[in-house]
Write a protein that holds these residues in place. Sequence first.
Motif, PDB file in Angstrom:
ATOM      1  N   CYS D  36       0.836  -1.191   0.000  1.00  0.00           N
ATOM      2  CA  CYS D  36       0.000   0.000   0.000  1.00  0.00           C
ATOM      3  C   CYS D  36       0.875   1.245   0.000  1.00  0.00           C
ATOM      4  N   PRO D  37       0.612   2.188  -0.850  1.00  0.00           N
ATOM      5  CA  PRO D  37       1.428   3.411  -0.838  1.00  0.00           C
ATOM      6  C   PRO D  37       1.207   4.251   0.411  1.00  0.00           C
ATOM      7  N   LYS D  38       0.124   4.012   1.131  1.00  0.00           N
ATOM      8  CA  LYS D  38      -0.138   4.822   2.318  1.00  0.00           C
ATOM      9  C   LYS D  38       0.503   4.250   3.565  1.00  0.00           C
ATOM     10  N   CYS D  39       0.380   2.928   3.770  1.00  0.00           N
ATOM     11  CA  CYS D  39       0.893   2.386   5.016  1.00  0.00           C
ATOM     12  C   CYS D  39       1.877   1.254   4.796  1.00  0.00           C
ATOM     13  N   GLY D  40       2.037   0.784   3.576  1.00  0.00           N
ATOM     14  CA  GLY D  40       3.055  -0.221   3.333  1.00  0.00           C
ATOM     15  C   GLY D  40       2.616  -1.641   3.588  1.00  0.00           C
ATOM     16  N   MET D  41       1.358  -1.859   3.977  1.00  0.00           N
ATOM     17  CA  MET D  41       0.909  -3.236   4.195  1.00  0.00           C
ATOM     18  C   MET D  41       0.788  -3.968   2.869  1.00  0.00           C
TER      19      MET D  41
END
Lengths: 120, 175, 298, 409
Positions: D36-41
Amino acid sequence: MSSLQQYGLLLGITIGTVGFVLSLFALARTFGKARREPGKDVPATAGQLSRDPVWVRYHARYYGYALLFLAFDMEMAFMYPWAVVYKQVGLVALLDMGVFLAILFLGLLYGWSQGALRRQ
Amino acid sequence: MTTQAFFIGFFGLAAVWFGVVVFRTHSMMRSALALLFSQTALGAMFLGMQAEFLGVLQIMMMATEMSIMAIFMVMFMMDPGGLGEMEMTHQKRLSLVAGFVAFTGAAAVAVLFDWGPVVSVAPDAAQQTADLGLELLGRSMLIFETAGITILTAMIAATAVAILPIEAKTTTNEY
Amino acid sequence: MTSLLIILLLLAGAYLVAVLEAWIANGRLRFATPVLAGIAMLGRESIVPRQPDRIFFETAPVLLLISAILGAMVLPLTPDLITTDLATGALFINAALVYVLVALLMAGWGPDGAYAMIGGWRFLGQLIAYAMLIVMPITAVAMRAESLLTTQIVVSQAGLWNIVYQPLGFGLFFVAAMALAFLPPFDLATANSELASGVEAEYSGVRLAVFRLARLTLVMTLAAATVVFYLGGWQGPWLPPWAWSGLKILAVTAAMLLAGRLMPRIREADLMAWGWMLGIPLALLNIFLVGVLVLVWP
Amino acid sequence: MPAETSHTPHHMSHTAPVEYTCPMHPEVVQHKPGSCPKCGMFLEPREVSADSRPDEHAGMDHSAMNHDDMAFMSMIDVTKDLPRSNDGLPMDWIDVPFGPFFPGLPSALLLILTLDGDTVAGARAQTLAENTALLPDSAAMDAEHFVERLAKLDPLAPLAYRLLARRAIENAAGVEIAPTTARGRIGALERERIASHLGWLALFAQQTGFDWLLQRATALQLHSQQANRQQMLALKPEIDRLKKRLQRTPLLKSRSVGLGQLLPDDKLRGPVARAAGITDDARSTDPAYIALGFKTSQRNTSDILARLQVHLDEISHSLVLIEAAGSIDTLPLPVVADASGDGEAVVETPRGSARLQLRLDQGRVISAQLDTPSTQHLSLINALTEQQALGDALLAVGSLDLSPWEIRQ
C-alpha cells in the motif's frame, strides 16, 4: 540577568541546538545522499521483510503503576515549595508534610494490596 | 516588556497551534503528544508571565502525564496509528458554536472587565516559591491536606476500577 | 559568552565520555576513536524507514539533545560558570530531562518498527519506576539548601557534602540517574540482545550520530547533576574550582559507565517492583531523616 | 475495525478477475500484488464484484454517521473477537520475527513471537540452516566420507559428531578400541564440552547485556578450543575465579531464578534435562567414563539459574576428566576396510545425547538415522515462552542452547 533574559537565553540555546543539528545534516549531505534500493527501508526485523504496520493497540503491562504514578507526580507539585521553606517553618512543616505523605502512602499501600504494583 | 510580549505571543500561538493539531491528526500518538506540546507552550507562557515555579512545574508534569495519557490512548483507542485515517472530531456544528461562544465570552471579559492598575513588579522567582511554601503551610494548609485526600481518593478509585484484584486473577490464570 | 563556553565544555565532556566508554569497554585508551567513529557515521547513509511518522522520527534525536543540553544549563561548574542560575534550577533540570522520555517515545513510535516501538514503551515504564527516585531525593537536597538555586545547593554543602549528609538519597539518585540515561543495567529501551537496539534500531548515519551525541551529553549532564547535588560541586581544597568540578564529574561518569558492565540487565518487572516497593518507601524515609536532621543539626 | 478484514480468507477458487486492496485503506485498489502506498501493508486479493466496497469500513466514517443511534465505534462490538490477555484486556497482537540474524539468538534460528505488548502470546521456531543434504538417504557413501560429513553437520560441536560417526561405524564393523584411545577421546569430547559451555555462558552474557562475562567467557572459549592438555589444565584457576565472580554478581540471581521453567519431560536432553533433575547422560553408562570417576551434575529447579549452575559445574568436572584422561585425541579417520553390519552409538554432545543408527555395507554407509538434542528442544519453545516477558522469553530460549545446524525438521 533578569529571569526573562534567562528564559530568552534558554530559548536561544534550544534554537541554536536545532541549528547545530541542521548544520550536521548539511555536512552529512555533502558526503552524499542515501541511495534508494528495494527492501532497504523496511524497519529492522532481523533479516525478515515484515511488511505489516506495528501501530496497534499496545498492551502496556505497567498500567497499574502508571495510575499510581499520576497521583505521586501530582504530589511533587507541593513538595518543592514546602522543601524551600522547611527549615524556616520547622516542626510544623515536618508534621504537615508527614500527614500529607502518610495519606499518599495509604494510597500506595491500597494499590499494593490490590495488586496494582505488579506486571499485569 | 518586549521579551515578555514575545514570549506570551509566540508560545500562545504555539499552544493554540498544537491544540488544533490534536484534532487535525489521525494518529492517537500525534494527538497525545500535540496536547503535550500545547501544555508545554502554556508552561512557557507562564514563564513569560513571570510565574516561574508554575511554568517549570507545568513543563515538567505535563510531559509525564501526557505521555501516560498517550499509552492509555494507544491501549484503548481503535487504530492508534491513524492508518485508517479516522476523523477525530465529533458534533462539528455544536462544537463550532460552543467554541465561538466561549471565545467571545473570554474576549469580552478580557476587554470589558476593569482589571485595575497593572502590577508592575512581581516578586522574584525564588521569593515566589518561598511565598508559595509559606502559604501552603499557613493559611492554605487545609486546602493542601484536602488535596492530599483528593489524590488518595483518585488513587483508590483508579485502582478499584482498573486493577483486577489478586484473587480474581489467580483463578483465571492457568499457571 | 559564558553559555557558549559551557556548551563547548559540555560537548568536550560528551567527547570524554565517549573516550571513557570505549576505554572501559575494551581497555584501550584512544582519543581519536570517537572523532573517527563520528565522521564515519556522518559518511554513512541515513535511511528513513518506509512510511514512518516522519515528524516524530526527525524530532526525536534533536529533542533528546536539547533536553540534555538544557538540563546542563542550570548546573554550576564554578560559582560563576553557569549559564542561567534559575531560581527554580533544581526543578528545571527535572523538567528538561523529562523530555528524554518524550524523545524516546517519539523515536520508538515514529519508525513503525516493532523493536523500536517496544523499546519506547518500555522506557515509559522505566520512567514510572525511576522518576520519583529523582525528584524525591532532590527535594531532600532542597530542604537542606532552603532553595532551588543550584548554586545555593552547592554552597549549602560547604561544611559537609550531601553524600555524607544524606547517603540514602545519594544512592537512590545515582541509580535513578543511570536509569534516566538508560545506561546498562537499565538499558531496557536500547537493549541490543532483546530488541536489536530498540529505539535506536531504525536510526542510521547522521541521525544516529545525533542520537549518540545526545546520549553522551545526557550522561554528562546527569554526572554533573550528581556532583552539584551530592558531591559538593566545585568545592574542594588545593585545586581551583573548575578542576574539582571536572574531576568529580569524570569520576561519577566513570562509575556510572563501569557499574553497568559488571552486572546483567535488570528485568523490567523487577525494575518496576523494586522502584515502587523499595525505592519510594526509601525515598520517603530519606526525606523524613533529612527533615529531622535539618532541624537538629543544620 | 478494519484490522479484522485483514485475516479474512477470500474465495479464490474460480477465475473471477482479482484486484488488490489494502486492508486499512479500501480506496487503494491495484491490479497486481504489492504494498500500500499509504501504510506499506501487503495488499490483499479481492474479487471484483458488485459489492466491492465493503460495508464494515463505514464505521470509520464519523462525520457521515447519525450519532443518535450510537452505532459508531462501539468498543464492545469492535473488540469482542480480539484475543484476550490474561488480565482480560483485548489487545492487538503482532507477529515479530526474531532471527535469522538477531543479536541475542543463534544465527539461522528463526523465532517468530506473537507479542501482546511486550509479552509473548505464542511462538513459532524453525531453523534456516542448510543441513538436509548431509546424511545419505539413497546414495551410499564410504565411511571416511560419512565421518567428515557428520563432523561438518554442526559447526558448533564438530568433534562430538565426528566421534558419534566413528563410534557408530566401529560398532557396526565390530571394532574394539583400546582403553587409551577411549580416554583420549574423552579428553577431546570434554574439551569441546568446555568450549561449548563457555559459549553458552557468552550467549547468556550477551542476552543479559553482561559485558564483563561476555568478554571473559569468549576469551576462555577461544583459548580452550584448540588447547592441549596442559593448556586446558592451566585454565582451571581462571574458571574458578569466573565462578566465584558470578556468585557475587548483583542482579544475576533475579535475572535467572524461577524463569524459563520446564516440566520434566522425556524431550529434555543434556544440561537442560540435568537442570530439571533428570539423570540423562550417556556418559554415566560408559565404562571408560566410569573408570575416570565420572559423576553427573544435577539441579532440580529447572530454571535458567539451574541451567547456569549445571553448565558451570560441568565445565569444572570436564576439566577434572581431562586431567584424569591423560591425553586429548585428535580423532583420526576410521579404517574399516569392507566390514558390514548395523551399528548404533550414543554420544553425549555438549547439548545432550545424540544417537546415530547406521547400516554399513562393504565399508560404505548405506543408511543412517540421527537424533539430535536440539531437534527435541525446538518443540519446547512454545511452552517455554508463553506469557513471559519478551526479555525473559528470549533468555529462556537462549538457555536451551539450541544449535540450528543440528536441528532436523
